[in-house]
Structure formats: C-alpha cells, structure tokens
Scaffold this motif. Structure first.
Motif, short mmCIF file in Angstrom:
data_model
loop_
_atom_site.label_atom_id
_atom_site.label_comp_id
_atom_site.label_asym_id
_atom_site.label_seq_id
_atom_site.Cartn_x
_atom_site.Cartn_y
_atom_site.Cartn_z
N ALA A 112 0.85 -1.11 -0.14
CA ALA A 112 0.02 -0.08 -0.15
C ALA A 112 0.90 1.40 0.01
CB ALA A 112 -1.06 0.22 1.17
N SER A 113 2.03 1.19 0.82
CA SER A 113 2.84 2.50 0.95
C SER A 113 3.57 2.54 -0.57
CB SER A 113 3.60 2.27 2.10
OG SER A 113 4.59 3.30 2.33
N VAL A 114 4.36 1.59 -1.16
CA VAL A 114 4.70 1.83 -2.23
C VAL A 114 4.04 2.23 -3.49
CG1 VAL A 114 5.87 0.41 -4.12
CG2 VAL A 114 6.50 0.02 -1.74
N VAL A 115 2.68 1.85 -3.42
CA VAL A 115 1.87 2.43 -4.51
C VAL A 115 1.44 3.59 -4.35
CG1 VAL A 115 -0.51 2.01 -5.45
CG2 VAL A 115 1.05 -0.10 -5.27
N GLN A 116 1.20 4.21 -3.02
CA GLN A 116 0.81 5.32 -2.90
C GLN A 116 1.90 6.40 -3.01
OE1 GLN A 116 -2.54 6.21 -1.75
NE2 GLN A 116 -2.19 8.47 -1.73
N ASN A 117 3.08 5.93 -2.56
CA ASN A 117 4.22 7.09 -2.96
C ASN A 117 4.53 7.28 -4.35
OD1 ASN A 117 4.39 7.31 -0.25
ND2 ASN A 117 6.13 5.90 -0.04
N LEU A 118 4.58 5.96 -5.11
CA LEU A 118 4.77 5.93 -6.51
C LEU A 118 3.66 6.85 -7.34
CD1 LEU A 118 6.01 2.61 -7.75
CD2 LEU A 118 7.34 4.73 -7.78
N ALA A 119 2.25 6.79 -6.93
CA ALA A 119 1.32 7.50 -7.65
C ALA A 119 1.26 8.67 -7.42
CB ALA A 119 0.26 6.55 -7.02
N GLU A 120 1.67 9.10 -6.23
CA GLU A 120 1.55 10.52 -5.68
C GLU A 120 2.68 11.10 -6.75
OE1 GLU A 120 1.98 11.01 -1.80
OE2 GLU A 120 0.10 10.59 -1.24
N VAL A 121 3.87 10.56 -6.66
CA VAL A 121 5.12 11.08 -7.53
C VAL A 121 4.82 11.17 -9.05
CG1 VAL A 121 7.43 10.80 -8.19
CG2 VAL A 121 6.72 10.65 -5.65
N PHE A 122 4.21 10.00 -9.59
CA PHE A 122 3.97 10.02 -10.85
C PHE A 122 2.83 10.94 -11.31
CE2 PHE A 122 5.55 5.33 -11.61
CZ PHE A 122 7.05 5.91 -11.36
N ASP A 123 1.87 11.13 -10.36
CA ASP A 123 0.63 11.99 -10.78
C ASP A 123 1.39 13.33 -10.92
OD1 ASP A 123 -1.77 11.03 -11.22
OD2 ASP A 123 -2.55 12.83 -9.99
N GLY A 124 2.34 13.70 -10.38
CA GLY A 124 2.82 15.34 -10.32
C GLY A 124 3.80 15.33 -11.59
N ILE A 125 4.40 14.37 -12.24
CA ILE A 125 4.92 14.53 -13.41
C ILE A 125 4.54 14.02 -14.73
CG2 ILE A 125 7.31 14.37 -12.13
CD1 ILE A 125 7.76 11.46 -12.63
N VAL A 126 3.31 13.55 -14.69
CA VAL A 126 2.64 12.97 -15.92
C VAL A 126 2.62 14.21 -16.87
CG1 VAL A 126 0.29 12.56 -16.83
CG2 VAL A 126 1.02 11.30 -14.88
N PRO A 127 2.21 15.41 -16.65
CA PRO A 127 2.44 16.41 -17.80
C PRO A 127 3.67 16.47 -18.35
CG PRO A 127 1.17 17.33 -15.80
CD PRO A 127 1.76 16.06 -15.53
N LEU A 128 4.66 16.42 -17.49
CA LEU A 128 6.17 16.61 -18.13
C LEU A 128 6.41 15.32 -19.07
CD1 LEU A 128 9.03 18.00 -18.03
CD2 LEU A 128 9.50 16.54 -16.04
N ARG A 129 6.21 14.20 -18.37
CA ARG A 129 6.32 12.98 -19.35
C ARG A 129 5.46 13.09 -20.79
NH1 ARG A 129 7.32 9.94 -22.43
NH2 ARG A 129 7.86 7.90 -22.40
N VAL A 130 4.46 13.43 -20.59
CA VAL A 130 3.67 13.55 -21.98
C VAL A 130 4.36 14.64 -22.71
CG1 VAL A 130 1.43 14.31 -22.89
CG2 VAL A 130 1.44 12.72 -20.79
N ALA A 131 4.57 15.77 -22.10
CA ALA A 131 5.44 16.89 -22.89
C ALA A 131 6.59 16.53 -23.71
CB ALA A 131 5.65 18.11 -22.08
N ALA A 132 7.23 15.46 -22.90
CA ALA A 132 8.63 15.02 -23.31
C ALA A 132 8.71 14.03 -24.63
CB ALA A 132 9.28 14.18 -22.19
N GLY A 133 7.27 13.68 -24.90
CA GLY A 133 7.14 12.90 -25.90
C GLY A 133 7.97 13.36 -27.46
#
Length: 224
Positions: A112-133
């Motif tokens: 639960a902790s690993v998923v929550q931590n990863l999800a929060e980090v990834f949610d913050g950088i999704v726009p950056l990753r999409v833009a990096a395409g």
C-alpha cells in the motif's frame, strides 16, 4: 610633493587596480542578478505551461509568458531542447520523493505504501512525461529516464528485501523487471490519461497488480 607622487609604482598600480575592480565588480553583480532573475522567470513560465497543457511550449510562448524577449531565452538556453531539459530537472527537484518503505513492516502495508508513494510522485510528473514525447530521443532525457528507473528498481529491492531474499538471482531479476514494467510511469499514464481512471481507482489497480506479482512469484518458487 604629495604622497601619491612618491608611492612606488607597484603599489600605485595595485591601488588603481583595486579601485577599478571595485567599480567593475558592482556592475557585473547587478547584471548577474538580472540574468539570474530572467533565467528563473523563463524556467517558471515553462514549468507552468507544461503543467497546464502537457505539451512542450515554444520559445516564443515561453518568452511571452515570462515577459522577456525571445532573444533572452536563446541567450540562456541556446535551443528549446536545452530549455526543456533544464525545466525537467527543475520539476524533478520540486518533487519530494518519499524514502523507501521500511522492509520490516507487514507485506500488505508495504504494498500500500509503495503504490501510494509512486502514484503521488507519478501524478505530479505526468504532464512533464507527456510533454517530453517530442524529445524522446534526446540523450539527456534518456540518461535521466534510465537513472530514475534504476532508482525505482533499487527501492523495490530494498522495500521487498525479505521476499526477494528467498529467490534465486534470475528469479529476483525477473520479478524486479515485472514490477518495474507494471508500476512504471508509462503504465500510470495509461491508467490516468488513456483509461481516465481516478487517482484512487488507478492506485487500487496497482495494489492488486503488485500483490498478484508477488504472490505468483512466491507460489512458483514454492512449487519448484
């Protein structure tokens, strides 16, 4: 005769140089501060635009948003690729990555902790990753992406050390590969952007996935 007139030449040069340096240092410091402020404004403008649109902004658009000239942007970054890499690093620095979950905690808590931590980090950088395409082949982005993946892999080994300890080396690597693929930034983008899942539902999918991967691997080892 004045004191200055009888001062040895070497000291006279030193005095003149010191006076000149004092006057010249003040001016470059002011220019440096203005340059640093311009650079900060450019980076902040680009960060906001990426967060808002999930696309890499043009130099003209960044200059307009930062209220600086296009020439200033090129003076600081040279090209749009260099600007994007710098902005990516700035965004990464803003993100607080939680430390690895203690491997002494129950497995369900760790999942639960690993998923929550990863999800929060990834949610913050999704726009950056999409833009990096559009810069997918840029060496600097490839290097940073590989380093980030290795960090996550190392964290996986640390968090699930008790479980990995009972596996052979090939089995350890295979399980780490599976977890890395299932809980990757690209996988999170699929859930959140393509499938349009809420944060909570996407996190629930990941918890089930991680639990299934761990259970399957250990069941396979037990059956051997």
């Amino acid at each position: 005769m004045s004191e200055a007139a009888v001062m040895p030449r070497g000291n006279a040069v030193a005095v003149v140089a010191a006076t000149t340096d004092t006057n010249q240092t003040a001016r470059p410091d002011g220019r440096n501060r203005r340059a640093a402020e311009t650079r900060r404004k450019i980076i902040e403008a680009a960060k906001l635009m990426i967060a808002e649109t999930s696309t890499a902004p043009t130099v003209v658009a960044v200059a307009r948003r930062a209220d600086v000239s296009v020439r200033s942007v090129f003076q600081h970054f040279g090209d749009v690729e260099s600007l994007f890499v710098t902005v990516m690093d700035a965004i990464r620095q803003d993100i607080v990555v939680p430390p690895p979950t203690a491997n002494t905690r129950p497995l369900s808590d760790r999942i639960a902790s690993v998923v929550q931590n990863l999800a929060e980090v990834f949610d913050g950088i999704v726009p950056l990753r999409v833009a990096a395409g559009q810069f997918v082949g840029h060496p600097a982005l490839i290097e940073r992406g590989q380093a980030f993946k290795q960090e996550l892999r190392n964290s996986t080994f640390e968090t699930f050390a008790p479980e990995f300890a009972g596996l052979s080396e090939p089995a350890r690597e295979e399980l780490a590969d599976a977890i890395g693929a299932a809980l990757s930034l690209d996988a999170w983008i699929v859930l959140r952007r393509r499938d349009n899942l809420s944060f909570e539902r996407a996190a629930a999918v990941w918890r089930m996935t991680l639990q299934a991967l761990l259970s399957h691997r250990f069941a396979s080892v037990a059956a051997e």
